[in-house]
Design a protein around this motif. Structure first.
Motif, PDB file in Angstrom:
ATOM      1  N   SER A 911       0.832  -1.215   0.000  1.00 49.24           N
ATOM      2  CA  SER A 911       0.000   0.000   0.000  1.00 49.24           C
ATOM      3  C   SER A 911       0.860   1.256   0.000  1.00 49.24           C
ATOM      4  O   SER A 911       0.491   2.287  -0.588  1.00 49.24           O
ATOM      5  CB  SER A 911      -0.941  -0.008   1.202  1.00 49.24           C
ATOM      6  N   LEU A 914       2.054   1.699  -3.733  1.00 52.39           N
ATOM      7  CA  LEU A 914       1.001   2.151  -4.642  1.00 52.39           C
ATOM      8  C   LEU A 914       0.481   3.543  -4.285  1.00 52.39           C
ATOM      9  O   LEU A 914       0.078   4.296  -5.178  1.00 52.39           O
ATOM     10  CB  LEU A 914      -0.153   1.132  -4.638  1.00 52.39           C
ATOM     11  N   SER A 915       0.487   3.876  -3.017  1.00 50.39           N
ATOM     12  CA  SER A 915       0.052   5.227  -2.646  1.00 50.39           C
ATOM     13  C   SER A 915       1.040   6.277  -3.141  1.00 50.39           C
ATOM     14  O   SER A 915       0.653   7.380  -3.553  1.00 50.39           O
ATOM     15  CB  SER A 915      -0.121   5.329  -1.128  1.00 50.39           C
ATOM     16  N   GLN A 918       0.246   6.650  -6.809  1.00 51.89           N
ATOM     17  CA  GLN A 918      -0.999   7.400  -6.992  1.00 51.89           C
ATOM     18  C   GLN A 918      -0.788   8.888  -6.732  1.00 51.89           C
ATOM     19  O   GLN A 918      -1.292   9.740  -7.462  1.00 51.89           O
ATOM     20  CB  GLN A 918      -2.063   6.852  -6.039  1.00 51.89           C
ATOM     21  N   ARG A 958      -6.274  -9.029  -5.151  1.00 54.63           N
ATOM     22  CA  ARG A 958      -6.698  -7.676  -4.745  1.00 54.63           C
ATOM     23  C   ARG A 958      -5.657  -6.637  -5.152  1.00 54.63           C
ATOM     24  O   ARG A 958      -5.988  -5.581  -5.713  1.00 54.63           O
ATOM     25  CB  ARG A 958      -6.910  -7.638  -3.242  1.00 54.63           C
ATOM     26  N   VAL A 959      -4.373  -6.936  -4.887  1.00 54.49           N
ATOM     27  CA  VAL A 959      -3.322  -5.984  -5.250  1.00 54.49           C
ATOM     28  C   VAL A 959      -3.218  -5.871  -6.761  1.00 54.49           C
ATOM     29  O   VAL A 959      -2.968  -4.781  -7.313  1.00 54.49           O
ATOM     30  CB  VAL A 959      -1.985  -6.425  -4.618  1.00 54.49           C
ATOM     31  N   GLU A 962      -5.579  -3.336  -7.939  1.00 52.99           N
ATOM     32  CA  GLU A 962      -5.113  -1.959  -7.703  1.00 52.99           C
ATOM     33  C   GLU A 962      -4.119  -1.527  -8.774  1.00 52.99           C
ATOM     34  O   GLU A 962      -4.167  -0.407  -9.282  1.00 52.99           O
ATOM     35  CB  GLU A 962      -4.466  -1.875  -6.315  1.00 52.99           C
ATOM     36  N   ALA A 965      -5.865  -0.890 -12.068  1.00 49.26           N
ATOM     37  CA  ALA A 965      -6.564   0.408 -12.048  1.00 49.26           C
ATOM     38  C   ALA A 965      -5.604   1.559 -12.326  1.00 49.26           C
ATOM     39  O   ALA A 965      -5.928   2.508 -13.062  1.00 49.26           O
ATOM     40  CB  ALA A 965      -7.255   0.598 -10.696  1.00 49.26           C
ATOM     41  N   LEU A 966      -4.398   1.499 -11.762  1.00 48.42           N
ATOM     42  CA  LEU A 966      -3.399   2.537 -12.034  1.00 48.42           C
ATOM     43  C   LEU A 966      -2.964   2.508 -13.490  1.00 48.42           C
ATOM     44  O   LEU A 966      -2.760   3.565 -14.112  1.00 48.42           O
ATOM     45  CB  LEU A 966      -2.189   2.339 -11.119  1.00 48.42           C
TER      46      LEU A 966
END
Length: 975
Positions: A911, A914-915, A918, A958-959, A962, A965-966
């Motif tokens: 996280s 990826l944060s 983002q 799940r990852v 993510e 989506a990016l």
């Protein structure tokens, strides 16, 4: 707040004979024409003059022509000494002008305003009630230049007396100053001798008799031996009488007798009358300047020419003025000496933006019709974009601006009340301004204006004062609105002036309800007679058995207390309104007030709002700033000089009421722009004790996204730099900070535990300042974020010098700082010089396998390092695997994060990775980020195929979602 050239008013006091002495700094500079320049100014031609509208700047220097009128060598030398003294005196500048640079001088920036010749018939015509528009010149009367003022009139008659008139702010004082300097440097060849008089100075003499020769000799000592020759000078002698409105002249023979002897003692007004009658020195030339209301004090038969000073009626004059004024080299100083001068390219860009706004925004062009407002515009831009002198505030600029225009000015010299012009403006224009702020409007009808001007007027004397104010000063404050669809309405000449006058109206205590007015009168009456009545009631209570008398006795004592509480409640209500205006939620996401002010002057880059769109709500965020600024000691001292004193007790009670309200509402978490506005209020207030108490609960300084200009850095450093409590976090991400800003903010950084400087384009020079910060003995920073700055390997080498001697930093982020292999190898070699570091982030730095592996091994051996971020570097599959194996090889070493997976499981730091992606998606290289995300996605898919654990498969899926989506946001396939 949507959207200024004028030098100090002439005031040649009796101290002129001491022109070459430096006046005491404690004396207000407006006692003189201006403060002296540093050092001696050698007599000689000025550096440059701008020829415009017929200025006599191309005339030759003084020659030997004096021999015809003043034949002796001693007389010629006396005239030359007189020239040198005048040049020295009139070249001096006040401190408000010194802010424009060390090379600034009047002779380098002067632009002549338009002078329109007028006729006595025009002057006798009754003006309209609110005739604020500039009247165009009549046909056949072209503009006049200084060199043409004494040319023969249309009938060929010689002109001996010229009267120049203009409203407040049109540049009368500056024009006279320029004319005197022209003569000093030999560019007015028509006059062999020039003698200037300030009518304000002459009026201070009262009725004390003195001869003309005595008046001249007292003020201009070198002219003593020339005085007997004045009569022979004829028209080559020029008297300049500046500010005739200060003198009460009586041209009746019964009031002022005839006198032709310059050595005969008379009242100063009588001497002026006989000079203007041409009974004394009949051949001498005379130039008079005055406000429009005083033109009639000289009968027209004694005037050869009238000239109206019309200001900068041409936009090209405004542009020329701004170009000359703003292109002056800066002083290059700021708080702590850390300021840097603007480059010529930056100054040119500023002038170009202002010129474009003048062409497209007609309201600011209407404001700059007055040269004084051109000065205000330049001073404001200089405050916003140049290094700020210590203690200078926006409120002090506006207060000084009013002092330059209104100091020593009374509304009517013939009125016994001797009412200050500025005090009258504060009462009338302040009322209009405050009603506009309270009802949130900036456009006023004629009924609105007349209602405020005529409120409470009952006597003939009051109507006369109102008539004078309308003629002399109304145009200074109000201008006709030139926006489409607003015909017939008026606006304040500069939008911020409305908020300043509204704040002045409040702090002067001019806003009173009917109950307060009646209560005050009753309290004063009871206070005057209360002691006597109490004494009588006390005696009667002892002699007579009346039980009601003690009750009456106590009631009398209560009345003043009740009124005091009522006034206190009123102050609390004003403070409440001010704080609510400061913290309006509707304004939370607009620009800070400093950016708003800059945009109102320079315009906004990009498309304008469509005329059919609904108008935005009016914003008055400067109103509370000015209220705080006017309560500061410096501004109260200047206002007292203008006849607007604020009592110390009133200022203290207002400050206490404001502090009480700020203490309640100031604890809420504010958006960055509103937080800066809050700090700017404290900067304007200039009271460190007050600010320390109100801001004692501030623990997080979040100014992310605010463009930190030099003045904003100065504001933050001045308000928070002297505090004692630590700041948990200082976030200055994406603030366009430069090394000069870092040096200015050093006192604030020393109070911070977490410091965020991401996205600021900081380089090698900034690393030197950060090194000094880390080596400071008061540094308490534990977390330092420098991601997304082009530090490079050279910058990190400097930064490591600071880390080697620092004992507080435990978390350091160098994400995307352009380190490359060289930077990571340097970190690997010097990492052991710091023994406290716990987390190091060097992700996305373009490093290869060798450098990354070297740093990872150094991290494993470090005694305190727990976490090393290496993802998004140019690592091969083998390199990533080696780093994964190294991170999990033994217990006790630093963990190395290179991917979203750890073996067949999801990394616990997925996280975090990826944060970061983002958060920086819009600033990073999209193709490069997409390539790295695809590699991470492949790692996730491989790990999912290699495990049979359903829980791990679910986490990996799940990852993966993510990451996909990016990739879709970046325009990748995501499949």
């Amino acid at each position: 707040m949507r959207w200024g050239h004028h030098l100090p008013r002439a005031s040649w006091g009796s101290g002129f004979r001491r022109a070459l002495q430096r006046p005491d700094d404690r004396i207000p500079f407006l006692i003189h024409w201006s403060w002296p320049l540093q050092g001696e100014r050698p007599f000689g031609p000025p550096r440059a003059f701008i020829r415009h509208h017929g200025s006599s700047v191309d005339s030759a220097p003084p020659s030997g022509r004096h021999g015809r009128l003043f034949p002796s060598a001693s007389a010629t030398e006396a005239i030359q000494r007189h020239r040198r003294n005048l040049a020295e005196w009139f070249s001096r500048l006040p401190r408000e002008e010194r802010q424009f640079g060390p090379t600034f001088a009047l002779d380098t920036v002067h632009v002549d305003p338009v002078i329109r010749e007028s006729t006595p018939d025009e002057l006798l015509r009754p003006p309209a009630e609110l005739a604020l528009e500039h009247q165009p010149p009549q046909a056949g009367l072209p503009p006049l230049a200084l060199s043409q003022l004494f040319n023969p009139d249309a009938c060929g008659r010689r002109v001996q007396t010229v009267v120049l008139y203009g409203t407040v702010g049109t540049g009368k004082s500056t024009l006279v100053r320029k004319m005197v300097l022209d003569w000093c440097y030999g560019r007015l060849l028509a006059f062999e001798l020039l003698i200037p008089f300030s009518c304000e100075d002459l009026s201070s003499l009262g009725r004390a008799p003195a001869s003309l020769c005595q008046l001249v000799a007292q003020r201009y000592t070198p002219l003593k031996e020339v005085l007997p020759l004045m009569a022979a000078a004829g028209s080559h002698l020029l008297f300049v009488l500046h500010g005739l409105e200060h003198l009460n002249l009586d041209f009746r023979l019964a009031g002022t007798g005839l006198c032709s002897d310059p050595e005969e003692p008379q009242e100063p007004a009588a001497i002026i009358v006989n000079l203007l009658r041409k009974y004394m020195l009949p051949q001498a030339s005379i130039l008079v300047t005055t406000r429009p209301s005083a033109i009639g004090r000289i009968p027209s038969k004694y005037v050869g020419r009238y000239g109206e000073i019309c200001g900068f009626s041409d936009t090209n004059l405004q542009k020329l003025y701004f170009q000359l004024r703003l292109n002056q080299p800066d002083c290059g100083y700021a708080v702590g000496g850390s300021g840097v001068s603007a480059t010529p390219a930056q100054r040119d860009h500023l002038v170009q933006m202002l010129s474009r706004n003048l062409e497209g925004h007609h309201q600011i062009a209407a404001a700059c019709f007055l040269p004084s407002y051109c000065w205000l515009v330049c001073a404001t831009l200089h405050f916003l974009h140049a290094p700020t002198p210590a203690g200078q505030t926006l409120t002090s600029i506006y207060t000084s601006f009013l002092r330059l225009n209104f100091s020593g000015e009374t509304l009517d010299s013939t009125d016994p009340s001797n009412l200050s012009l500025m005090a009258y403006a504060a009462r009338t224009m302040g009322k209009l301004a405050y009603e506009g702020v309270s009802s949130r409007k900036t456009y006023f009808s004629e009924e609105d204006v007349c209602g405020c001007l005529e409120a409470g007027i009952r006597t003939e004397e009051e109507f006369q004062l109102l008539h004078i104010f309308r003629r002399d000063a109304l145009r200074f404050f109000l201008a006709p609105c030139v926006e489409p669809g607003r015909a017939g309405t008026f606006v304040f000449t500069v939008p911020a002036m409305q908020e300043y006058l509204a704040a002045l109206y409040i702090v002067l205590g001019l806003r009173k309800t009917t109950l307060q007015k009646v209560g005050k009168e009753v309290a004063e009456l009871v206070g005057r007679v209360g002691e006597d009545v109490s004494l009588v009631l006390g005696i009667m209570a002892k002699l007579l058995p009346l039980r009601a008398l003690p009750l009456l006795f106590n009631l009398i004592k209560v009345v003043p207390r009740v009124f005091g509480r009522m006034v206190g409640k009123s102050r609390e209500a004003v403070a409440q309104a001010m704080v609510l205006e400061m913290f309006r939620e509707e304004d939370y996401y607009n620009d800070d007030v400093l950016d708003q002010m800059g945009a109102s002057i320079l315009g906004v880059e990009g498309p304008r709002r469509h005329p059919d769109e609904p108008p935005e709500d009016e914003v008055f965020e400067l109103f509370p700033m000015f209220m705080g600024g006017l309560l500061s000691a410096h501004n109260r001292a200047v206002l007292a000089q203008l006849g607007c004193p604020i009592k110390n007790l009133d200022a203290l009670e207002n400050a206490q009421a404001i502090k009480k309200k700020l203490g309640k509402l100031g604890r809420q978490v504010l958006p960055p722009s509103e937080l800066l506005d809050h700090l700017f209020f404290h900067y304007e207030f200039q009271n460190q004790r007050f600010s320390a108490e109100v801001l004692s609960s501030l623990r997080q300084l979040n100014l992310a996204g605010v463009r930190m200009t030099p003045v904003k850095c100065t504001v933050v450093a001045a308000v928070l730099g002297s505090g004692r409590h630590a700041l948990d976090e200082v976030n200055l991400a994406s603030c366009q900070l430069d090394p000069a800003g870092l040096r200015t903010l050093l006192p604030v950084f020393l109070r911070a535990r977490k410091l965020g400087l991401q996205l600021n384009s900081l380089g090698l020079e900034a690393c030197k300042d950060l090194r000094d910060l880390l080596l400071h003995d008061q540094c308490q920073i534990t977390t330092l974020r420098l991601s997304n700055n082009p530090l490079t390997a050279a910058g990190v080498a400097v930064l490591m010098e600071g880390l080697a001697g620092n004992t507080s930093v435990t978390h350091l982020s160098l994400l995307h700082t352009g380190l490359g292999d060289e930077g990571l190898e340097l970190l690997a070699a010097q990492l052991d010089r710091n023994q406290q570091l716990q987390e190091l982030n060097v992700a996305y730095n373009g490093a290869g396998d060798t450098a990354a592996l070297a740093l990872a091994r150094a991290a494993r051996e470090h005694p305190s390092l727990e976490l090393l971020h290496l993802y998004f570097n140019e690592l091969s599959s083998e390199g990533r695997q080696v780093l994964r194996d190294l991170g999990g090889a033994a217990e006790g070493g630093a963990r190395v994060v290179v991917s979203l997976t750890e073996g067949t499981a999801v990394s616990e730091y997925w996280s975090v990775i990826l944060s970061e992606v983002q958060r920086n998606l819009n600033s990073w290289d999209r193709a490069r980020v997409q390539r790295h995300l695809e590699l991470l996605l492949r790692d996730l898919e491989d790990s999912r195929g290699a495990t049979l654990n359903p829980w791990r498969k679910a986490q990996l899926l799940r990852v993966e979602g993510e990451v996909r989506a990016l990739l879709e946001q970046l325009g990748g396939s995501g499949s």
